[in-house]
Design a protein around this motif. Structure first.
Motif, PDB file in Angstrom:
ATOM      1  N   CYS A   1      -9.141 129.021 -28.998  1.00 39.15           N
ATOM      2  CA  CYS A   1      -8.305 128.320 -29.981  1.00 39.15           C
ATOM      3  C   CYS A   1      -8.833 128.523 -31.393  1.00 39.15           C
TER       4      CYS A   1
ATOM      5  N   TYR B   1      -6.606 130.302 -34.315  1.00 40.58           N
ATOM      6  CA  TYR B   1      -6.231 129.660 -35.575  1.00 40.58           C
ATOM      7  C   TYR B   1      -6.890 130.343 -36.770  1.00 40.58           C
TER       8      TYR B   1
ATOM      9  N   CYS C   1      -7.579 122.590 -38.794  1.00 39.45           N
ATOM     10  CA  CYS C   1      -7.277 123.028 -37.421  1.00 39.45           C
ATOM     11  C   CYS C   1      -8.549 123.133 -36.572  1.00 39.45           C
TER      12      CYS C   1
ATOM     13  N   LYS D   1      -5.525 119.016 -29.006  1.00 39.51           N
ATOM     14  CA  LYS D   1      -4.711 120.229 -28.960  1.00 39.51           C
ATOM     15  C   LYS D   1      -3.331 120.021 -29.563  1.00 39.51           C
ATOM     16  N   ARG D   2      -2.713 118.882 -29.271  1.00 44.04           N
ATOM     17  CA  ARG D   2      -1.366 118.625 -29.799  1.00 44.04           C
ATOM     18  C   ARG D   2      -1.397 118.479 -31.313  1.00 44.04           C
TER      19      ARG D   2
ATOM     20  N   ARG E   1      -1.986 121.900 -32.794  1.00 40.43           N
ATOM     21  CA  ARG E   1      -0.796 122.750 -32.658  1.00 40.43           C
ATOM     22  C   ARG E   1       0.280 122.345 -33.662  1.00 40.43           C
TER      23      ARG E   1
END
Length: 233
Positions: free
Chosen positions: A23, A27, A68, A77-78, A81
């Motif tokens: 992740c 990002y 991020c 995570k939400r 995102r």
């Protein structure tokens, strides 16, 4: 016993980092590529897109990357995102809003920047609500980081709104100066700086406000444009 607990904590840390690294890399690539694209386009073509100065500013993308990465390390995570989605949506919204507002502006002012932090704030709030509904309690440090992100975007929004207000005053001042310039040219009068203060008071702008500042700066430009048009005709 303590050694076993330490080993277990260390094992969980490595497992968490193993899931977090993809992740973080994703990002980082997203933010980095977006910045490079907008910066290179700005260097090559200038104001080819709306909100050019904001989208070509490394600090804007750097703060987004930090935000991020921070939420990713917290396992949100939400929220992460939605923050990334907010950056994508804000870019497109700025182009749409900029296209509409510049066409209506007499002096072609671009105030599309104000849309960017507004959409990011909305996406941050949506991400926070989604995390909260999953009954994942936030730690104090997570609350602090979230509120800090909201505060920074609110300050950005205040700055861009003030710029928009200044542009409103500037257009009013330019049009008033243009009209006065035409009248004075037809009657053979000359520019009187003392008249500006009286005219800006009549507009109802508060002294020292962004509208006041814009009016005072652009009145003379409009006046000269009015005089020039009469003399050219």
């Amino acid at each position: 016993m303590k050694q076993m607990q330490f080993i277990e904590i260390k094992r969980k840390f490595y497992l968490n980092m193993k899931s977090v690294w993809p992740c973080l890399i994703g990002y980082s690539l997203f933010q980095g590529i977006c910045y490079i694209i907008f910066y290179l386009v700005y260097l090559k073509f200038g104001y080819v897109f709306y909100s050019a100065l904001t989208l070509a500013n490394y600090r804007f993308w750097l703060f987004g990357w930090i935000t991020c990465c921070t939420f990713t390390l917290f396992g949100r995570k939400r929220l992460t995102r939605l923050t990334a989605i907010g950056y994508v949506l804000s870019i497109f919204a700025a182009q749409i809003f900029g296209f509409a507002i510049v066409r209506q502006s007499v002096l072609k002012f671009d105030d599309s920047d104000m849309v960017i932090p507004l959409i990011l704030i909305i996406c941050l709030m949506m991400g926070f609500i989604m995390e909260f509904r999953k009954k994942k309690r936030f730690k104090k440090i997570e609350y602090f980081c979230f509120l800090l992100a909201i505060l920074v975007h609110l300050l950005m929004e205040v700055h861009f709104v003030d710029m928009m207000r200044m542009h409103i005053g500037a257009e009013r001042g330019y049009l008033a100066g243009y009209e006065q310039g035409i009248q004075d040219a037809e009657m053979g009068h000359y520019y009187d700086n003392s008249e500006i203060s009286e005219k800006v008071i009549q507009e109802g702008f508060r002294s020292g406000s962004p509208e006041w500042s814009g009016y005072m700066q652009y009145y003379s430009s409009g006046y000269r444009a009015g005089q020039k048009d009469i003399h050219n005709n």
